[in-house]
Design a protein around this motif. Structure first.
Motif, PDB file in Angstrom:
ATOM      1  N   SER A  62       0.820  -1.214   0.000  1.00 59.22           N
ATOM      2  CA  SER A  62       0.000   0.000   0.000  1.00 59.22           C
ATOM      3  C   SER A  62       0.851   1.260   0.000  1.00 59.22           C
ATOM      4  CB  SER A  62      -0.925   0.008   1.224  1.00 59.22           C
ATOM      5  OG  SER A  62      -1.876  -1.031   1.149  1.00 59.22           O
ATOM      6  N   ILE A  63       1.849   1.301   0.881  1.00 64.77           N
ATOM      7  CA  ILE A  63       2.681   2.499   0.988  1.00 64.77           C
ATOM      8  C   ILE A  63       3.440   2.764  -0.309  1.00 64.77           C
ATOM      9  CG2 ILE A  63       4.712   3.455   2.129  1.00 64.77           C
ATOM     10  CD1 ILE A  63       2.188   3.746   3.745  1.00 64.77           C
ATOM     11  N   LEU A  64       3.896   1.711  -0.971  1.00 69.40           N
ATOM     12  CA  LEU A  64       4.597   1.895  -2.236  1.00 69.40           C
ATOM     13  C   LEU A  64       3.662   2.368  -3.338  1.00 69.40           C
ATOM     14  CD1 LEU A  64       7.007  -1.192  -2.307  1.00 69.40           C
ATOM     15  CD2 LEU A  64       7.578   1.197  -1.844  1.00 69.40           C
ATOM     16  N   ALA A  65       2.397   1.944  -3.288  1.00 65.16           N
ATOM     17  CA  ALA A  65       1.453   2.296  -4.349  1.00 65.16           C
ATOM     18  C   ALA A  65       0.873   3.694  -4.181  1.00 65.16           C
ATOM     19  CB  ALA A  65       0.319   1.271  -4.386  1.00 65.16           C
ATOM     20  N   LEU A  66       0.705   4.149  -2.944  1.00 61.58           N
ATOM     21  CA  LEU A  66      -0.007   5.408  -2.697  1.00 61.58           C
ATOM     22  C   LEU A  66       0.610   6.613  -3.411  1.00 61.58           C
ATOM     23  CD1 LEU A  66      -0.891   4.954   1.081  1.00 61.58           C
ATOM     24  CD2 LEU A  66      -2.537   5.248  -0.784  1.00 61.58           C
ATOM     25  N   PRO A  67       1.917   6.851  -3.315  1.00 60.63           N
ATOM     26  CA  PRO A  67       2.439   8.080  -3.928  1.00 60.63           C
ATOM     27  C   PRO A  67       2.251   8.157  -5.439  1.00 60.63           C
ATOM     28  CG  PRO A  67       4.025   7.144  -2.375  1.00 60.63           C
ATOM     29  CD  PRO A  67       2.957   6.109  -2.581  1.00 60.63           C
ATOM     30  N   ALA A  68       2.270   7.019  -6.123  1.00 59.51           N
ATOM     31  CA  ALA A  68       2.162   7.018  -7.582  1.00 59.51           C
ATOM     32  C   ALA A  68       0.723   7.073  -8.068  1.00 59.51           C
ATOM     33  CB  ALA A  68       2.847   5.775  -8.154  1.00 59.51           C
ATOM     34  N   THR A  69      -0.226   6.819  -7.185  1.00 59.93           N
ATOM     35  CA  THR A  69      -1.606   6.696  -7.630  1.00 59.93           C
ATOM     36  C   THR A  69      -2.162   8.012  -8.148  1.00 59.93           C
ATOM     37  OG1 THR A  69      -1.940   4.920  -6.024  1.00 59.93           O
ATOM     38  CG2 THR A  69      -3.900   5.932  -6.944  1.00 59.93           C
ATOM     39  N   GLY A  70      -1.755   9.124  -7.552  1.00 58.15           N
ATOM     40  CA  GLY A  70      -2.237  10.420  -8.032  1.00 58.15           C
ATOM     41  C   GLY A  70      -1.898  10.644  -9.496  1.00 58.15           C
ATOM     42  N   ARG A  71      -0.671  10.291  -9.888  1.00 60.86           N
ATOM     43  CA  ARG A  71      -0.283  10.457 -11.293  1.00 60.86           C
ATOM     44  C   ARG A  71      -1.099   9.538 -12.205  1.00 60.86           C
ATOM     45  NH1 ARG A  71       4.734  10.517  -8.699  1.00 60.86           N
ATOM     46  NH2 ARG A  71       5.193   8.370  -9.308  1.00 60.86           N
ATOM     47  N   LEU A  72      -1.382   8.338 -11.725  1.00 60.79           N
ATOM     48  CA  LEU A  72      -2.183   7.411 -12.537  1.00 60.79           C
ATOM     49  C   LEU A  72      -3.597   7.939 -12.734  1.00 60.79           C
ATOM     50  CD1 LEU A  72      -1.091   3.992 -10.976  1.00 60.79           C
ATOM     51  CD2 LEU A  72      -0.412   4.938 -13.194  1.00 60.79           C
ATOM     52  N   ILE A  73      -4.178   8.502 -11.664  1.00 62.58           N
ATOM     53  CA  ILE A  73      -5.528   9.055 -11.781  1.00 62.58           C
ATOM     54  C   ILE A  73      -5.528  10.248 -12.729  1.00 62.58           C
ATOM     55  CG2 ILE A  73      -7.420  10.171 -10.524  1.00 62.58           C
ATOM     56  CD1 ILE A  73      -6.504   8.540  -8.058  1.00 62.58           C
ATOM     57  N   GLY A  74      -4.498  11.107 -12.623  1.00 60.49           N
ATOM     58  CA  GLY A  74      -4.414  12.252 -13.515  1.00 60.49           C
ATOM     59  C   GLY A  74      -4.315  11.845 -14.973  1.00 60.49           C
ATOM     60  N   ARG A  75      -3.709  10.713 -15.222  1.00 63.79           N
ATOM     61  CA  ARG A  75      -3.516  10.279 -16.612  1.00 63.79           C
ATOM     62  C   ARG A  75      -4.685   9.442 -17.134  1.00 63.79           C
ATOM     63  NH1 ARG A  75       1.949   7.421 -19.095  1.00 63.79           N
ATOM     64  NH2 ARG A  75       1.192   7.223 -21.246  1.00 63.79           N
ATOM     65  N   TYR A  76      -5.219   8.548 -16.284  1.00 64.44           N
ATOM     66  CA  TYR A  76      -6.219   7.599 -16.767  1.00 64.44           C
ATOM     67  C   TYR A  76      -7.620   7.817 -16.197  1.00 64.44           C
ATOM     68  CZ  TYR A  76      -2.046   5.058 -18.247  1.00 64.44           C
ATOM     69  OH  TYR A  76      -0.854   4.712 -18.827  1.00 64.44           O
ATOM     70  N   GLY A  77      -7.745   8.628 -15.157  1.00 66.79           N
ATOM     71  CA  GLY A  77      -9.049   8.847 -14.539  1.00 66.79           C
ATOM     72  C   GLY A  77      -9.312   7.890 -13.389  1.00 66.79           C
ATOM     73  N   ALA A  78     -10.160   8.332 -12.463  1.00 66.10           N
ATOM     74  CA  ALA A  78     -10.438   7.537 -11.266  1.00 66.10           C
ATOM     75  C   ALA A  78     -11.121   6.222 -11.596  1.00 66.10           C
ATOM     76  CB  ALA A  78     -11.296   8.341 -10.290  1.00 66.10           C
ATOM     77  N   SER A  79     -11.966   6.204 -12.605  1.00 63.08           N
ATOM     78  CA  SER A  79     -12.706   4.987 -12.944  1.00 63.08           C
ATOM     79  C   SER A  79     -11.748   3.844 -13.304  1.00 63.08           C
ATOM     80  CB  SER A  79     -13.651   5.268 -14.114  1.00 63.08           C
ATOM     81  OG  SER A  79     -14.284   4.080 -14.545  1.00 63.08           O
ATOM     82  N   ARG A  80     -10.795   4.110 -14.195  1.00 66.91           N
ATOM     83  CA  ARG A  80      -9.854   3.059 -14.603  1.00 66.91           C
ATOM     84  C   ARG A  80      -8.951   2.639 -13.444  1.00 66.91           C
ATOM     85  NH1 ARG A  80      -7.704   5.007 -20.604  1.00 66.91           N
ATOM     86  NH2 ARG A  80      -9.705   4.791 -21.697  1.00 66.91           N
ATOM     87  N   VAL A  81      -8.571   3.611 -12.620  1.00 64.95           N
ATOM     88  CA  VAL A  81      -7.665   3.276 -11.521  1.00 64.95           C
ATOM     89  C   VAL A  81      -8.389   2.459 -10.452  1.00 64.95           C
ATOM     90  CG1 VAL A  81      -6.193   4.238  -9.723  1.00 64.95           C
ATOM     91  CG2 VAL A  81      -6.192   5.258 -11.993  1.00 64.95           C
ATOM     92  N   VAL A  82      -9.638   2.782 -10.166  1.00 62.50           N
ATOM     93  CA  VAL A  82     -10.415   1.954  -9.236  1.00 62.50           C
ATOM     94  C   VAL A  82     -10.529   0.534  -9.765  1.00 62.50           C
ATOM     95  CG1 VAL A  82     -12.768   1.521  -8.434  1.00 62.50           C
ATOM     96  CG2 VAL A  82     -11.722   3.735  -8.040  1.00 62.50           C
ATOM     97  N   ARG A  83     -10.781   0.408 -11.052  1.00 65.62           N
ATOM     98  CA  ARG A  83     -10.879  -0.935 -11.633  1.00 65.62           C
ATOM     99  C   ARG A  83      -9.552  -1.687 -11.517  1.00 65.62           C
ATOM    100  NH1 ARG A  83     -14.464   0.423 -17.101  1.00 65.62           N
ATOM    101  NH2 ARG A  83     -16.519   0.043 -16.148  1.00 65.62           N
TER     102      ARG A  83
END
Length: 400
Positions: A62-83
């Motif tokens: 979890s800790i390793l994934a959290l910092p990068a998730t914002g960039r993923l959401i900015g690029r792909y959107g929350a819907s794809r990242v939740v999936r």
């Protein structure tokens, strides 16, 4: 601010319900895992210390994934990242069921837990970003109720897990079935998420969200509330047993009272927040959490201790979800900022309770909780940062 008139109210309400369902299923999967921890310990022939080390694999993921998730959401959107998050959770959790229940392999279980932890981190940030956007477009507070949905989902997962373990349903079947349901429902729910807004960069803004003073102050507040909640989750039962020589069931009942109070506070909190604003509500929350902990530790009588637990739970209920909302006040940079605050908050969830345990070895489990009460002082000092910023200016205030 986006033109909310372009989105029909029924569609926005469907998105709100979908986000609430996403929070609830996240909690349900977590409780499903917790309900099978005794089986995992037995199949892998671990003691409590070794099981705790194994569970660290989830935290590390979890800790390793959290910092990068914002960039993923900015690029792909929350819907794809939740999936993506729910897929990783399903793979990791169902894999843990097979690794522990069939293969009886500690390394394989640790690997599966690590994947599950990545999924939890990704899923958590994305659903909070989406929840903050829904809240903004509704123009009323709903984020605490989303977090209450997580609590209700975890209660539901425990309620399902109790009879399934009682009838000795194989662990891989239980976990795989829960993952399949969550994967199907969240995948469909994410289809109703709002389209992402493009990030708008301004020259005066720092390049990294980690350098924003307001955001770091919000993170400090969330850290304190995360420790207040995490301390109760991990140590309240033992503190009552050790500090007051209470029966085991009394300690469990105290924890149940805390969870009930916190869930109730999150369900009712939006009414208070919309009536009085973030800052007064959060100051009252800091005072309540501090007073509740002091009553719990120093009350000495069952009535005062029970009252303290109740007030502690109510006081702890709003800091974390309101911090998520405050981090997402600017929709253009919400993903990066929520990622930062989530990283700080979940880091506190993970690091705070073990540190309290070490302190408890020296001063006693109950007295160690006084440190949590002290944390409410810097939290109160940081509350002003959570107020919505004035458009076009650096100062902050509550909306009229």
């Amino acid at each position: 601010m986006a033109d909310t008139s372009a989105l029909p109210a029924p569609a926005l309400l469907r998105t709100r319900n979908a986000v609430g369902l996403t929070f609830g299923l996240n909690g349900l999967l977590f409780a499903s895992l917790v309900s099978r921890l005794p089986d995992i310990r037995e199949h892998l022939d671990l003691d409590n210390g070794a099981l705790g080390l194994l569970l660290l694999a989830i935290s590390v993921g979890s800790i390793l994934a959290l910092p990068a998730t914002g960039r993923l959401i900015g690029r792909y959107g929350a819907s794809r990242v939740v999936r993506a998050g729910v897929v990783a959770c399903a793979v990791g959790l169902s894999g843990a069921g097979v690794a522990a229940g069939v293969l009886e392999s500690v390394p394989a279980t640790a690997t599966a837990f690590f994947v599950y932890g990545i999924g939890i981190g990704v899923w958590d940030v994305a659903m909070n970003v989406e929840g903050a956007e829904v809240e903004r477009r509704l123009a009323r507070t709903v984020m605490p109720r989303f977090h209450a949905g997580w609590s209700l989902g975890s209660i539901g997962g425990a309620a399902i897990g109790i009879p399934l373990t009682a009838v000795s349903l194989p662990m891989p079947v239980h976990l795989a079935a829960g993952c399949a349901v969550a994967l199907l429902v969240v995948w469909r729910a994410a289809a109703t998420f709002l389209p992402p807004e493009p990030a708008v960069e301004h020259a005066e803004r720092p390049r990294s969200a980690w350098t924003e003073p307001r955001l770091l102050a919000i993170g400090l507040m969330v850290l304190a509330f995360a420790v207040a909640e995490g301390a109760a989750n991990d140590w309240l039962t033992l503190a009552l047993i050790d500090g007051y020589a209470a029966e085991h069931w009394v300690g469990v009942a105290g924890f149940a009272l805390f969870v009930t109070a916190m869930t109730g506070g999150r369900l009712l909190g939006p009414v208070v927040l919309d009536r009085f604003g973030r800052a007064p509500t959060l100051w009252a929350s800091c005072a309540a959490a501090c007073a509740g902990i002091l009553l719990t530790v120093l009350g000495g009588h069952v009535v005062l201790v029970a009252l303290g637990i109740l007030v502690w739970g109510l006081g702890s209920s709003l800091g974390f979800p309101v911090g998520m909302s405050a981090a997402a006040d600017d929709p253009g940079r919400a993903a990066a900022r929520v990622s930062v605050v989530s990283t700080i908050g979940y880091g506190a969830f993970l690091a705070g309770p073990p540190l309290l345990g070490l302190l408890g070895d020296h001063v006693g489990t109950l007295d160690a909780l006084l440190v949590v009460a002290a944390l409410m002082v810097p939290a109160a000092a940081a509350v002003l940062a959570a107020r919505p910023p004035v458009p076009g200016g650096p100062s902050v205030r509550e909306p009229a």
